[in-house]
Design an enzyme around this catalytic site. Structure first.
Site, PDB file in Angstrom:
ATOM      1  N   ASP A   8      -4.082  41.105  27.900  1.00  0.00           N
ATOM      2  CA  ASP A   8      -3.784  42.205  26.979  1.00  0.00           C
ATOM      3  C   ASP A   8      -4.778  43.329  27.248  1.00  0.00           C
ATOM      4  O   ASP A   8      -5.987  43.129  27.114  1.00  0.00           O
ATOM      5  CB  ASP A   8      -3.935  41.750  25.513  1.00  0.00           C
ATOM      6  CG  ASP A   8      -2.674  41.076  24.994  1.00  0.00           C
ATOM      7  OD1 ASP A   8      -1.628  41.176  25.666  1.00  0.00           O
ATOM      8  OD2 ASP A   8      -2.737  40.447  23.919  1.00  0.00           O
ATOM      9  N   ASP A  54      -4.792  33.817  26.359  1.00  0.00           N
ATOM     10  CA  ASP A  54      -4.733  35.026  27.186  1.00  0.00           C
ATOM     11  C   ASP A  54      -6.144  35.613  27.264  1.00  0.00           C
ATOM     12  O   ASP A  54      -7.089  35.020  26.735  1.00  0.00           O
ATOM     13  CB  ASP A  54      -3.745  36.041  26.579  1.00  0.00           C
ATOM     14  CG  ASP A  54      -4.218  36.607  25.240  1.00  0.00           C
ATOM     15  OD1 ASP A  54      -5.278  36.172  24.732  1.00  0.00           O
ATOM     16  OD2 ASP A  54      -3.531  37.489  24.702  1.00  0.00           O
ATOM     17  N   ASP A 109      -8.156  39.275  26.505  1.00  0.00           N
ATOM     18  CA  ASP A 109      -7.983  40.597  25.898  1.00  0.00           C
ATOM     19  C   ASP A 109      -9.111  41.532  26.350  1.00  0.00           C
ATOM     20  O   ASP A 109     -10.276  41.132  26.375  1.00  0.00           O
ATOM     21  CB  ASP A 109      -8.033  40.483  24.363  1.00  0.00           C
ATOM     22  CG  ASP A 109      -7.063  39.440  23.843  1.00  0.00           C
ATOM     23  OD1 ASP A 109      -5.882  39.761  23.691  1.00  0.00           O
ATOM     24  OD2 ASP A 109      -7.493  38.284  23.606  1.00  0.00           O
TER      25      ASP A 109
HETATM   26  P1  8DG Z   1      -6.651  33.022  21.910  1.00  0.00           P
HETATM   27  O1  8DG Z   1      -6.131  34.085  22.826  1.00  0.00           O
HETATM   28  O2  8DG Z   1      -7.951  32.465  22.335  1.00  0.00           O
HETATM   29  O3  8DG Z   1      -5.636  31.964  21.648  1.00  0.00           O
HETATM   30  O4  8DG Z   1      -6.966  33.675  20.506  1.00  0.00           O
HETATM   31  P2  8DG Z   1      -7.318  35.156  20.139  1.00  0.00           P
HETATM   32  O5  8DG Z   1      -7.878  35.899  21.321  1.00  0.00           O
HETATM   33  O6  8DG Z   1      -8.100  35.151  18.900  1.00  0.00           O
HETATM   34  O7  8DG Z   1      -5.905  35.721  19.730  1.00  0.00           O
HETATM   35  P3  8DG Z   1      -5.024  36.905  20.306  1.00  0.00           P
HETATM   36  O8  8DG Z   1      -3.618  36.595  19.898  1.00  0.00           O
HETATM   37  O9  8DG Z   1      -5.257  37.143  21.745  1.00  0.00           O
HETATM   38  O10 8DG Z   1      -5.463  38.145  19.442  1.00  0.00           O
HETATM   39  C1  8DG Z   1      -6.712  38.805  19.588  1.00  0.00           C
HETATM   40  C2  8DG Z   1      -6.833  39.860  18.532  1.00  0.00           C
HETATM   41  O11 8DG Z   1      -5.949  40.927  18.751  1.00  0.00           O
HETATM   42  C3  8DG Z   1      -6.497  39.319  17.146  1.00  0.00           C
HETATM   43  O12 8DG Z   1      -7.543  39.603  16.286  1.00  0.00           O
HETATM   44  C4  8DG Z   1      -5.319  40.081  16.712  1.00  0.00           C
HETATM   45  C5  8DG Z   1      -5.432  41.347  17.502  1.00  0.00           C
HETATM   46  N1  8DG Z   1      -4.176  42.058  17.628  1.00  0.00           N
HETATM   47  C6  8DG Z   1      -3.953  43.307  17.115  1.00  0.00           C
HETATM   48  N2  8DG Z   1      -2.688  43.711  17.362  1.00  0.00           N
HETATM   49  C7  8DG Z   1      -2.080  42.724  18.049  1.00  0.00           C
HETATM   50  C8  8DG Z   1      -0.790  42.560  18.564  1.00  0.00           C
HETATM   51  O13 8DG Z   1       0.063  43.420  18.454  1.00  0.00           O
HETATM   52  N3  8DG Z   1      -0.525  41.385  19.193  1.00  0.00           N
HETATM   53  C9  8DG Z   1      -1.470  40.442  19.332  1.00  0.00           C
HETATM   54  N4  8DG Z   1      -1.177  39.322  19.995  1.00  0.00           N
HETATM   55  N5  8DG Z   1      -2.719  40.567  18.851  1.00  0.00           N
HETATM   56  C10 8DG Z   1      -3.026  41.683  18.198  1.00  0.00           C
HETATM   57  O14 8DG Z   1      -4.817  43.929  16.541  1.00  0.00           O
HETATM   58 CA    CA Z   2      -6.788  36.210  23.247  1.00  0.00          CA
HETATM   59 CA    CA Z   3      -4.115  38.741  22.946  1.00  0.00          CA
END
Ligand code: 8DG
Ligand code: CA
Ligand code: CA
Length: 472
Positions: free
Chosen positions: A396, A346, A348
């Protein structure tokens, strides 16, 4: 001749001695011209043996390489056989050799390939015993740090530098599978053990090639070491193979790949006897949440990874929409892309605006969603799938008060293991509570302010770790 006692004379002897040593070296092989002046090789005898070393030295010199007999400051490349990076580093320390940060530690395969090519071939990960690929780290500061010092490895990811340059992927991929399987089976203890093990191996600057290399590395429980040993011996782990073939693992993996489906739903579908998504979609008795409906509708788009180009394009759309309501807002890409990843599941974003009021902050995201919803209806792109020219991407969006932006940025940049460990470190080592909003000092009973991530690290007494070093 008596030894000089005048210090001036001794100083004078320095360069002359050096010159004579260099002459000596070239006199060993007067018939071989040095073609590659920038390279000064030293071939390690340890585990290679005298005869093979002498043979390789002679051959390399004939091919125009400068090969020194003895270890000295002028050496630029150390070539070793059957030695891991840590073994060479240990040997260098034993020799009291002050290795410069430019020194390359290479496997003999590099020399053999270079001799075959008649020119030094590019040094890649498979040649480098200690990886020093700084392409992912634009910081010139980092390049100055001496990488050839074996420091005690911390059990906390926030005290390790973990770039995307993973020298131990063969092990960490295996651990990821096992951790995920334990997660599916709700065995938190084992899940965490394998996640921590994967995380610590990702931070190592060398590849583990023998069990001796695991000595002194924290977070490697017996269960973990057994898997490492098996992979070293057989190239794979029977336990990982069994998990990959396990019906429950395969089903959970498939079900959780649908946006909005977690462990509880997967468990339910699995117990109902479902093994494919098609059958689930056709079951009229099942109720899906709005997220799951979107997950099924855009399944193909959402399982394909988001590229950096796509993430940048989404970033433009987010900024455009946010600035329509809050023109002064800062929009920062966080998550994996901020850590330098090339793909993600995703995108962020963290949004914050100086001088915004509580109600601005509360209303911004609904307003942005509303704007996009209107645009989507206007453009007739409702859920038209045939011949579509667009891709569904998960985004996100996080909005935070301006004074808390440093905490939010640190919290949303990840990786998850890094976040877990920096919080654990704050709690256990500093008696502080850290989350995405604030840092609380339990001893002083105060909230600690921070304008930047650097300040948060400083409050915690930690060396600053750059985002691209947080890929724990
Ligand atoms: P990716 O998308 O490349 O697979 O990996 P990422 O960007 O490292 O993972 P992510 O699942 O998008 O999470 C990004 C950061 O957001 C991670 O450090 C965790 C943080 N995070 C929170 N709260 C929440 C939450 O409620 N849901 C999710 N998915 N992530 C959260 O601090
Ligand atoms: Ca992410
Ligand atoms: Ca995310």
């Amino acid at each position: 001749m008596p030894l000089p006692t005048n210090p001036l004379q001794m100083v004078h002897l320095g360069p002359r001695k050096k010159r004579s040593r260099q002459m000596g070296a070239s006199m060993v092989c007067p018939s071989h011209d040095v073609k590659f002046q920038d390279l000064v090789l030293y071939i390690l005898e340890k585990k290679m043996g005298t005869t093979r070393r002498a043979f390789l030295m002679e051959l390399a010199r004939r091919k125009g390489f400068r090969v020194e007999n003895e270890l000295s400051d002028s050496i630029t490349h150390i070539v070793a056989e059957n030695n891991s990076g840590s073994e060479v580093l240990e040997w260098l320390q034993g020799q009291n050799h002050k290795a410069s940060s430019q020194l390359e530690l290479l496997d003999v395969s590099w020399l053999i390939e270079s001799m075959a090519a008649g020119t030094p071939v590019e040094m890649t990960g498979k040649h480098q015993l200690v990886k020093r690929d700084y392409s992912a780290s634009p910081s010139p500061e980092l390049q100055k740090t001496p990488p050839l010092v074996i420091k005690k490895i911390s059990q906390y990811a926030c005290q390790r530098r973990t770039t995307l340059n993973n020298c131990n992927q063969i092990f960490t991929d295996a651990f990821d599978v096992l951790a995920e399987n334990y997660e599916f089976r709700e065995n938190e203890v084992f899940c965490l053990a394998f996640m921590r093990a994967a995380s610590v191996l990702k931070s190592l600057p060398f590849t583990i090639i023998s069990m001796k290399d695991t000595e002194g590395i924290p977070c490697l429980e017996d269960k973990v070491k057994c898997i490492i040993e098996e992979i070293i011996e057989d190239g794979e782990s029977s336990e990982v193979k069994a998990v990959l073939n396990d019906e429950r693992y395969q089903s959970f993996k498939l079900f959780t790949s649908v946006f909005g489906v977690g462990l509880k739903t997967s468990e339910k579908w699995f117990r109902m006897g479902y093994r494919t998504l098609n059958k689930i979609k056709l079951d009229k008795t099942l109720k899906f949440t709005p997220m799951q409906k979107a997950g099924f509708l855009y399944y193909e788009d959402l399982v394909s990874c988001v590229t950096r180009e796509e993430a940048e394009a989404v970033g433009m759309l987010v900024k455009e929409a946010v600035w329509a309501f809050l023109p002064e807002a800062f929009v920062t890409m966080t998550g994996g892309f901020r850590r330098g990843k090339k793909i993600g599941h995703d995108v962020d974003f963290l949004i914050t605006s100086p001088g915004s009021r509580d109600e601005d902050e509360e209303q911004l995201l609904p307003k942005v969603i509303n704007l996009w919803e209107r645009k989507r209806v206007d453009s007739g792109k409702c859920s038209q799938q045939e011949g579509k020219t667009w891709k569904a991407i998960r985004v996100d969006l996080v909005m935070c008060p301006y004074e808390r932006r440093a905490f939010a940025l640190l919290g949303w940049t990840g990786s998850r293991q890094f976040e877990r460990d920096i919080r654990r470190y704050a709690t256990h080592e500093r008696k502080m509570i850290l989350d995405n909003h604030a840092l609380y000092d339990k001893t002083k009973k105060i909230f600690l302010k921070a304008e930047s991530e650097e300040e948060i690290f400083a409050h915690l007494g930690l060396d600053y770790i750059e985002p691209w070093e947080r890929n724990a």
